[in-house]
Design a protein around this motif. Structure first.
Motif, mmCIF file in Angstrom:
data_model
loop_
_atom_site.group_PDB
_atom_site.id
_atom_site.type_symbol
_atom_site.label_atom_id
_atom_site.label_comp_id
_atom_site.label_asym_id
_atom_site.label_seq_id
_atom_site.Cartn_x
_atom_site.Cartn_y
_atom_site.Cartn_z
ATOM 1 N N THR A 64 0.829 -1.209 0.000
ATOM 2 C CA THR A 64 0.000 0.000 0.000
ATOM 3 C C THR A 64 0.861 1.256 0.000
ATOM 4 N N ALA A 65 1.886 1.268 0.848
ATOM 5 C CA ALA A 65 2.791 2.427 0.874
ATOM 6 C C ALA A 65 3.515 2.578 -0.458
ATOM 7 N N GLY A 66 3.974 1.459 -1.024
ATOM 8 C CA GLY A 66 4.635 1.520 -2.320
ATOM 9 C C GLY A 66 3.708 1.996 -3.425
ATOM 10 N N LEU A 67 2.434 1.625 -3.321
ATOM 11 C CA LEU A 67 1.452 2.055 -4.311
ATOM 12 C C LEU A 67 1.282 3.569 -4.292
ATOM 13 N N VAL A 68 1.160 4.140 -3.097
ATOM 14 C CA VAL A 68 1.001 5.598 -2.976
ATOM 15 C C VAL A 68 2.244 6.314 -3.507
ATOM 16 N N VAL A 69 3.423 5.819 -3.116
ATOM 17 C CA VAL A 69 4.666 6.454 -3.565
ATOM 18 C C VAL A 69 4.814 6.351 -5.074
ATOM 19 N N LEU A 70 4.492 5.189 -5.635
ATOM 20 C CA LEU A 70 4.649 4.988 -7.073
ATOM 21 C C LEU A 70 3.682 5.859 -7.872
ATOM 22 N N ILE A 95 0.502 2.706 -14.266
ATOM 23 C CA ILE A 95 1.638 1.777 -14.219
ATOM 24 C C ILE A 95 1.738 1.141 -12.839
ATOM 25 N N GLY A 96 1.661 1.967 -11.816
ATOM 26 C CA GLY A 96 1.729 1.442 -10.455
ATOM 27 C C GLY A 96 0.481 0.682 -10.068
ATOM 28 N N LEU A 97 -0.680 1.212 -10.466
ATOM 29 C CA LEU A 97 -1.939 0.547 -10.104
ATOM 30 C C LEU A 97 -2.045 -0.822 -10.750
ATOM 31 N N PRO A 139 -10.501 -5.849 -2.529
ATOM 32 C CA PRO A 139 -9.539 -5.452 -3.575
ATOM 33 C C PRO A 139 -10.197 -4.747 -4.752
ATOM 34 N N LEU A 140 -11.410 -5.178 -5.129
ATOM 35 C CA LEU A 140 -12.100 -4.521 -6.234
ATOM 36 C C LEU A 140 -12.486 -3.092 -5.869
ATOM 37 N N ILE A 141 -12.975 -2.919 -4.646
ATOM 38 C CA ILE A 141 -13.307 -1.563 -4.183
ATOM 39 C C ILE A 141 -12.057 -0.708 -4.086
ATOM 40 N N MET A 142 -10.955 -1.317 -3.647
ATOM 41 C CA MET A 142 -9.701 -0.579 -3.543
ATOM 42 C C MET A 142 -9.205 -0.148 -4.921
ATOM 43 N N ALA A 143 -9.460 -0.942 -5.957
ATOM 44 C CA ALA A 143 -9.059 -0.551 -7.310
ATOM 45 C C ALA A 143 -9.784 0.720 -7.738
ATOM 46 N N VAL A 144 -11.065 0.803 -7.424
ATOM 47 C CA VAL A 144 -11.816 2.018 -7.747
ATOM 48 C C VAL A 144 -11.310 3.198 -6.920
ATOM 49 N N ALA A 145 -11.079 2.969 -5.619
ATOM 50 C CA ALA A 145 -10.599 4.047 -4.745
ATOM 51 C C ALA A 145 -9.222 4.534 -5.174
ATOM 52 N N ALA A 146 -8.331 3.605 -5.550
ATOM 53 C CA ALA A 146 -6.992 4.000 -5.986
ATOM 54 C C ALA A 146 -7.047 4.786 -7.287
ATOM 55 N N ALA A 174 -11.307 13.087 -21.194
ATOM 56 C CA ALA A 174 -12.442 12.381 -21.789
ATOM 57 C C ALA A 174 -13.105 11.535 -20.706
ATOM 58 N N PRO A 175 -14.345 11.845 -20.338
ATOM 59 C CA PRO A 175 -15.004 11.076 -19.265
ATOM 60 C C PRO A 175 -15.052 9.579 -19.548
ATOM 61 N N LEU A 176 -15.324 9.214 -20.823
ATOM 62 C CA LEU A 176 -15.378 7.792 -21.152
ATOM 63 C C LEU A 176 -14.016 7.134 -20.984
ATOM 64 N N ALA A 177 -12.955 7.883 -21.288
ATOM 65 C CA ALA A 177 -11.605 7.327 -21.123
ATOM 66 C C ALA A 177 -11.287 7.115 -19.646
ATOM 67 N N LEU A 178 -11.667 8.069 -18.809
ATOM 68 C CA LEU A 178 -11.434 7.911 -17.372
ATOM 69 C C LEU A 178 -12.241 6.739 -16.818
ATOM 70 N N LEU A 179 -13.478 6.614 -17.265
ATOM 71 C CA LEU A 179 -14.311 5.502 -16.804
ATOM 72 C C LEU A 179 -13.740 4.169 -17.282
ATOM 73 N N GLY A 180 -13.302 4.141 -18.547
ATOM 74 C CA GLY A 180 -12.713 2.907 -19.072
ATOM 75 C C GLY A 180 -11.403 2.569 -18.396
ATOM 76 N N TRP A 181 -10.604 3.595 -18.073
ATOM 77 C CA TRP A 181 -9.342 3.358 -17.375
ATOM 78 C C TRP A 181 -9.598 2.770 -15.987
ATOM 79 N N THR A 182 -10.598 3.292 -15.285
ATOM 80 C CA THR A 182 -10.956 2.736 -13.980
ATOM 81 C C THR A 182 -11.464 1.308 -14.118
ATOM 82 N N GLY A 183 -12.285 1.070 -15.144
ATOM 83 C CA GLY A 183 -12.768 -0.289 -15.377
ATOM 84 C C GLY A 183 -11.650 -1.258 -15.694
ATOM 85 N N THR A 184 -10.631 -0.788 -16.413
ATOM 86 C CA THR A 184 -9.477 -1.640 -16.713
ATOM 87 C C THR A 184 -8.743 -2.037 -15.438
#
Length: 280
Positions: A64-70, A95-97, A139-146, A174-184
Motif C-alpha cells: 500500500t505504501a509503495g502504491l502511494v509512492v509509485l 503503471i503502479g496501479l 480489492p475490487l473496491i480498492m481498485a476504484v478508490a486507488a 475524456a469522461p469515457l476514457a477515465l471511466l474505461g481506465w478505472t474499469g481496466t
C-alpha cells in the motif's frame, strides 16, 4: 424384620435415582436453552474483517505504501517530462496501479493457505462462498478508490507543474476514457483474484500474472496468427480500447472473450476447488 430395611433401602435408592434423573432432565433442558444455534456472521462483518486484512499484514502495508509512492512519482515525473496535461498524468499512474494492486489481490486470496488460517476461517464461516465473496470485494473496491486517488493527485500536480514551467495547463479529459481506465484497473484486479483463487499459491500466481503480458507481447510478434491470438486472448490488449474510451462492437466481443478466459473460467474453477478442498 430383615425385610423392612431392604424395602426402605430399595425405596431410597429408587427415590435417589428418580431425583438424579429429574436433575439430569432439568440440566439437559437448561443446557438446551443455553446452547442455542449460532446465527451466521453478518456479511458486513466479514467484509470489514477482510478489508482490515488488506492492511494489517506487513506485506499489505508495504504494498500500500509503495502504491502511494509509485502513483505520486509517476504523476510528478510525467508532469515534469511531458508538461501539465491532466489526461496523460492520470494514465501514467496506471503503471503502479496495474502492477501492485493485482499483487495485493493475489496475496489476499492466497494468504489463508500460506499462513494456514483457512481452517479457522472456514470453521467460523462454514459457507465458503460467503468467505470468498468477502475476500474479493475489498480489492475490487480498492481498485476504484486507488483510481480516484490518482485522479485527485493529478489535478494539483498539473497546476503546480503549469506554474513552475510557466505554461498553460491542459485540463481537458475524456469522461469515457477515465471511466474505461478505472474499469481496466478493476478487471486487472479481478484477473489476479481469479488466478489466486485457482492456484492458492502466491509466488506462482504472481509470476504468471507478471509474465503473461511479456509472453503475449512475444506471441503478438509471431505474424498474423500471433496478432490475432493476442487481439482476442490477451487481456492487456483487449482493454486498450476500453482505456482509450472508444470501444466498438468488435472490441467488446474481444474483451468479452479475454474476460471469459482470464477471469470467469479461472474464478469458477478456483471457487469449486476451494469449496471442495480439504482443510487441515
Amino acid at each position: 424384620m430383615s425385610g423392612t430395611p431392604v424395602t426402605r433401602s430399595t425405596a431410597n435408592a429408587a427415590a435417589t435415582s428418580a431425583v438424579t434423573a429429574t436433575g439430569s432432565e432439568n440440566t439437559g433442558s437448561e443446557n438446551t436453552g443455553i446452547h442455542r444455534p449460532r446465527t451466521p456472521i453478518p456479511f458486513r462483518r466479514l467484509l470489514s474483517v477482510e478489508t482490515r486484512k488488506l492492511f494489517d499484514t506487513r506485506g499489505g502495508k508495504i504494498i500500500t505504501a509503495g502504491l502511494v509512492v509509485l502513483v505520486l512519482a509517476a504523476v510528478i515525473g510525467r508532469g515534469v517530462v511531458s508538461g501539465p496535461r491532466l489526461q496523460s498524468m492520470i494514465g501514467t499512474s496506471g503503471i503502479g496501479l496495474g502492477t501492485l494492486l493485482p499483487i495485493l489481490a493475489i496475496l489476499t486470496m492466497t494468504g489463508e493457505w500460506s499462513h494456514r488460517t483457512a481452517l479457522t476461517t472456514f470453521a467460523l464461516v462454514p459457507r465458503r462462498g460467503r468467505a470468498l465473496a468477502a475476500k474479493c470485494l475489498p480489492p475490487l473496491i480498492m481498485a476504484v478508490a486507488a483510481s480516484l486517488l490518482a485522479m485527485l493527485v493529478a489535478v494539483p500536480v498539473t497546476a503546480v507543474v503549469a506554474g513552475v514551467q510557466d505554461v498553460p495547463a491542459t485540463w481537458e479529459v475524456a469522461p469515457l476514457a477515465l471511466l474505461g481506465w478505472t474499469g481496466t484497473n478493476v478487471l486487472m484486479v479481478a484477473a489476479a483474484l481469479a488466478l489466486g483463487t485457482l492456484l492458492l499459491n502466491a509466488p506462482a500466481a504472481i509470476v504468471i500474472y507478471l509474465l503473461a503480458p511479456i509472453l503475449w507481447s512475444a506471441v503478438g510478434r509471431l505474424g498474423t496468427t500471433g496478432r490475432a491470438l493476442a487481439g482476442w486472448l490477451d487481456l492487456n490488449t483487449t482493454t486498450a480500447p476500453l482505456t482509450a474510451g472508444d470501444m466498438t462492437g468488435g472490441d467488446t466481443a474481444r474483451l468479452a472473450v479475454s474476460v471469459l478466459l482470464w477471469i470467469a473460467v479461472p474464478m469458477a474453477a478456483g471457487v469449486a476447488r476451494v469449496i471442495r478442498k480439504d482443510v487441515s
